[in-house]
Design a protein around this motif. Structure first.
Motif, PDB file in Angstrom:
ATOM      1  N   ARG A   1      31.055  36.059  31.869  1.00 47.18           N
ATOM      2  CA  ARG A   1      30.764  35.288  30.473  1.00 47.18           C
ATOM      3  C   ARG A   1      32.187  34.503  30.448  1.00 47.18           C
ATOM      4  N   MET A   2      33.316  35.070  30.872  1.00 47.47           N
ATOM      5  CA  MET A   2      34.649  34.648  30.928  1.00 47.47           C
ATOM      6  C   MET A   2      34.665  33.305  31.866  1.00 47.47           C
ATOM      7  N   ILE A   3      34.101  33.466  32.857  1.00 50.02           N
ATOM      8  CA  ILE A   3      34.018  32.165  33.878  1.00 50.02           C
ATOM      9  C   ILE A   3      33.290  31.173  33.181  1.00 50.02           C
ATOM     10  N   SER A   4      32.206  31.577  32.571  1.00 46.70           N
ATOM     11  CA  SER A   4      31.318  30.499  31.954  1.00 46.70           C
ATOM     12  C   SER A   4      31.992  29.725  30.810  1.00 46.70           C
ATOM     13  N   VAL A   5      32.744  30.563  29.985  1.00 45.16           N
ATOM     14  CA  VAL A   5      33.576  30.162  28.670  1.00 45.16           C
ATOM     15  C   VAL A   5      34.720  28.946  29.405  1.00 45.16           C
ATOM     16  N   LEU A   6      35.293  29.447  30.193  1.00 49.60           N
ATOM     17  CA  LEU A   6      36.405  28.512  31.019  1.00 49.60           C
ATOM     18  C   LEU A   6      35.827  27.372  31.645  1.00 49.60           C
ATOM     19  N   ALA A   7      34.541  27.351  32.179  1.00 49.43           N
ATOM     20  CA  ALA A   7      34.133  26.382  32.873  1.00 49.43           C
ATOM     21  C   ALA A   7      33.624  25.339  31.627  1.00 49.43           C
ATOM     22  N   ASN A   8      32.978  25.725  30.691  1.00 53.10           N
ATOM     23  CA  ASN A   8      32.468  24.836  29.775  1.00 53.10           C
ATOM     24  C   ASN A   8      33.715  24.244  29.052  1.00 53.10           C
ATOM     25  N   SER A   9      34.468  25.067  28.715  1.00 51.34           N
ATOM     26  CA  SER A   9      35.878  24.429  28.156  1.00 51.34           C
ATOM     27  C   SER A   9      36.614  23.400  28.962  1.00 51.34           C
ATOM     28  N   TYR A  10      36.584  23.393  30.267  1.00 48.78           N
ATOM     29  CA  TYR A  10      36.823  22.476  31.222  1.00 48.78           C
ATOM     30  C   TYR A  10      36.033  21.251  30.979  1.00 48.78           C
ATOM     31  N   ASP A  11      34.724  21.406  31.039  1.00 52.49           N
ATOM     32  CA  ASP A  11      33.891  20.136  31.005  1.00 52.49           C
ATOM     33  C   ASP A  11      33.974  19.459  29.603  1.00 52.49           C
ATOM     34  N   LYS A  12      34.463  20.159  28.695  1.00 53.52           N
ATOM     35  CA  LYS A  12      34.436  19.227  27.334  1.00 53.52           C
ATOM     36  C   LYS A  12      35.436  18.111  27.608  1.00 53.52           C
ATOM     37  N   ASP A  13      36.627  18.409  28.325  1.00 53.21           N
ATOM     38  CA  ASP A  13      37.499  17.342  28.627  1.00 53.21           C
ATOM     39  C   ASP A  13      37.256  16.443  29.946  1.00 53.21           C
ATOM     40  N   ALA A  14      36.500  17.302  30.800  1.00 55.69           N
ATOM     41  CA  ALA A  14      36.291  16.286  32.204  1.00 55.69           C
ATOM     42  C   ALA A  14      34.876  15.713  31.913  1.00 55.69           C
ATOM     43  N   LYS A  15      34.156  16.045  31.317  1.00 57.20           N
ATOM     44  CA  LYS A  15      32.742  15.391  31.136  1.00 57.20           C
ATOM     45  C   LYS A  15      32.361  14.775  32.511  1.00 57.20           C
ATOM     46  N   GLN A  16      31.861  16.111  33.223  1.00 61.49           N
ATOM     47  CA  GLN A  16      31.556  15.676  34.711  1.00 61.49           C
ATOM     48  C   GLN A  16      30.288  15.084  34.675  1.00 61.49           C
ATOM     49  N   LEU A  17      29.316  15.041  33.923  1.00 57.37           N
ATOM     50  CA  LEU A  17      27.962  14.489  34.066  1.00 57.37           C
ATOM     51  C   LEU A  17      27.951  13.101  33.228  1.00 57.37           C
ATOM     52  N   ASN A  18      28.587  12.041  34.194  1.00 57.40           N
ATOM     53  CA  ASN A  18      28.494  10.729  33.592  1.00 57.40           C
ATOM     54  C   ASN A  18      29.180  10.570  32.349  1.00 57.40           C
ATOM     55  N   GLY A  19      30.336  11.227  32.392  1.00 57.53           N
ATOM     56  CA  GLY A  19      31.226  10.938  31.006  1.00 57.53           C
ATOM     57  C   GLY A  19      30.747  11.655  30.023  1.00 57.53           C
ATOM     58  N   THR A  20      29.576  12.569  29.917  1.00 57.58           N
ATOM     59  CA  THR A  20      29.028  13.275  28.727  1.00 57.58           C
ATOM     60  C   THR A  20      29.542  14.833  28.985  1.00 57.58           C
ATOM     61  N   HIS A  21      29.529  15.741  28.027  1.00 62.93           N
ATOM     62  CA  HIS A  21      29.703  17.040  27.963  1.00 62.93           C
ATOM     63  C   HIS A  21      28.464  17.677  27.787  1.00 62.93           C
ATOM     64  N   LYS A  22      27.691  18.532  28.639  1.00 62.70           N
ATOM     65  CA  LYS A  22      26.648  19.166  28.210  1.00 62.70           C
ATOM     66  C   LYS A  22      26.815  20.616  28.444  1.00 62.70           C
ATOM     67  N   SER A  23      26.811  21.594  27.588  1.00 63.62           N
ATOM     68  CA  SER A  23      26.732  23.187  27.376  1.00 63.62           C
ATOM     69  C   SER A  23      25.694  23.418  28.328  1.00 63.62           C
ATOM     70  N   HIS A  24      24.397  23.105  28.208  1.00 63.14           N
ATOM     71  CA  HIS A  24      23.108  23.420  28.989  1.00 63.14           C
ATOM     72  C   HIS A  24      22.696  22.241  29.674  1.00 63.14           C
ATOM     73  N   VAL A  25      21.983  22.767  30.727  1.00 65.66           N
ATOM     74  CA  VAL A  25      21.232  21.602  31.668  1.00 65.66           C
ATOM     75  C   VAL A  25      19.976  21.658  31.835  1.00 65.66           C
ATOM     76  N   HIS A  26      19.217  20.915  32.138  1.00 69.03           N
ATOM     77  CA  HIS A  26      17.834  20.862  32.417  1.00 69.03           C
ATOM     78  C   HIS A  26      17.329  20.406  33.920  1.00 69.03           C
ATOM     79  N   SER A  27      18.066  20.254  34.720  1.00 70.39           N
ATOM     80  CA  SER A  27      17.898  19.779  35.865  1.00 70.39           C
ATOM     81  C   SER A  27      18.715  20.732  36.963  1.00 70.39           C
ATOM     82  N   PRO A  28      18.451  21.072  38.393  1.00 65.33           N
ATOM     83  CA  PRO A  28      19.248  21.686  39.256  1.00 65.33           C
ATOM     84  C   PRO A  28      20.381  20.811  39.823  1.00 65.33           C
ATOM     85  N   LEU A  29      20.204  19.451  39.745  1.00 63.71           N
ATOM     86  CA  LEU A  29      21.223  18.530  40.145  1.00 63.71           C
ATOM     87  C   LEU A  29      22.667  18.807  39.263  1.00 63.71           C
ATOM     88  N   GLU A  30      22.209  18.779  38.003  1.00 62.50           N
ATOM     89  CA  GLU A  30      23.183  18.949  36.761  1.00 62.50           C
ATOM     90  C   GLU A  30      23.781  19.916  37.008  1.00 62.50           C
TER      91      GLU A  30
END
Length: 364
Positions: A221-250
């Motif tokens: 859970r701690m790993i997931s919290v830190l990774a989600n917090s990082y993506d809020k700033d990094a926006k790794q998916l084409n400049g958007t932040h997603k807490s949940h995804v619907h494709s294996p690629l994402e």
């Protein structure tokens, strides 16, 4: 000279004497004393006051009976919807809402159960909620208290809950008209713990059931919290932040980030997470509730059936489009794995280091 009276005269004298005697017998009695008259008058007044009071009391009782009968008539619709096959303990948890924004029409007598999913961020609550919402008779309206203004005080919190349970809250998951169960998702750090006393009273008053959803492996859970917090700033998916995804690629893209954990603070943080979950369950122990663990939902097919039975819903196969992000062993998800491993070995948290948590094909 002596006077001689005839027998006729004597007879008349006797009659006169008898008349006088009768006259003496029937003469008027003496006047009644004044005190006696006053006593009689006072007694009459007291009796009159008493009779008036009795009459007024009967009038008030009649009015109360009318109000009681009117109350019964107002609730007659709900009584007509009552299920005679309900067990007695279920009655407080079965509702027939009357929303202000629409009419339930033919669904007016469909019973509705109220629930709230109580959880912590990155414990699988988003995935769990999508599973529940795949049930045709259930509406879970998301994380409504993620908006700070809705939880600014107790009054605001209760007002928003009323809106949900009256079926006047609209979201993409709403099946308001014929819902058999309605609720929402609530994180412990969104005003729930600070206002737990008032919320427990509300749950009891309105017959709301609590579903606790926690994650056993707090390290993941701690790993997931830190990774989600990082993506809020990094926006790794084409400049958007997603807490949940619907494709294996994402999911694969988000999983490339490996957080570095503070080994010195690791155990205190894990203890704090444990204490928070335990405190929440202690606060709400008097409410009707069920405790569900993310790992059990993943690995035990009967867990979701138990949740549906808890909500008194017909069991269905529940599905979600969400895809699990972290599918590799935990050792591949942390930059400073050796430090973390050394810190947790020999402690009560050593089991969190295990590589296997769930099937890699599982959804999150």
């Amino acid at each position: 000279m002596p006077i001689y009276l005839s027998s006729h005269h004597l007879k008349m004298d006797e009659e006169i004497c008898f008349f006088k005697q009768d006259t003496l017998v029937i003469k008027a009695p003496k006047k009644t004393p004044l005190i006696l008259r006053m006593v009689v008058l006072l007694f009459t007044m007291i009796c009159g006051v008493y009779i008036c009071l009795v009459c007024l009391k009967q009038i008030n009782t009649h009015k109360k009976m009318i109000k009681f009968l009117n109350f019964k008539v107002i609730n007659h619709d709900n009584e007509s919807c009552h299920d005679p096959y309900l067990e007695q303990w279920e009655v407080p948890y079965v509702h027939y809402p009357k929303p202000q924004t629409f009419e339930r029409n033919e669904c007016a007598c469909n019973p509705v159960r109220y629930f709230a999913i109580l959880s912590m961020q990155r414990s699988g609550s988003g995935w769990f909620e999508t599973l529940l919402n795949s049930h045709i008779n259930l509406s879970s309206n998301g994380e409504i208290f993620s908006v700070e203004d809705r939880r600014r005080n107790v009054s605001s919190i209760l007002k928003n809950m009323d809106k949900v349970y009256n079926l006047d809250w609209f979201s993409s998951a709403s099946k308001n008209q014929c819902s058999a169960a309605v609720g929402f998702k609530w994180m412990l750090n969104q005003g729930l713990m600070e206002n737990h006393e008032e919320i427990v009273k509300y749950f009891k008053k309105r017959g709301v059931s609590a579903i606790f959803l926690f994650r056993r492996n707090l390290l993941r859970r701690m790993i997931s919290v830190l990774a989600n917090s990082y993506d809020k700033d990094a926006k790794q998916l084409n400049g958007t932040h997603k807490s949940h995804v619907h494709s294996p690629l994402e999911a694969q893209i988000l999983a490339t980030y490996k957080p570095k954990l503070n080994a010195a603070l690791l155990i205190p943080q894990l203890k704090q997470d444990e204490a928070t979950a335990a405190k929440a369950m202690q606060y709400f122990k008097t409410t009707r509730h069920i405790v569900v663990y993310y790992e059990d939902v993943i690995n035990n097919k009967t867990t979701l059936n138990e949740v549906q039975e808890f909500l008194r819903l017909p069991c269905r196969e529940l599905k979600s489009r969400q895809v699990k992000i972290h599918t590799t062993p935990v050792s591949n998800q942390i930059q400073n794995w050796e430090d973390v491993q050394k810190t947790l070995q020999g402690t009560s948290y050593e089991s969190f280091l295990a590589d296997y948590e769930m099937s890699s094909a599982a959804l999150l």
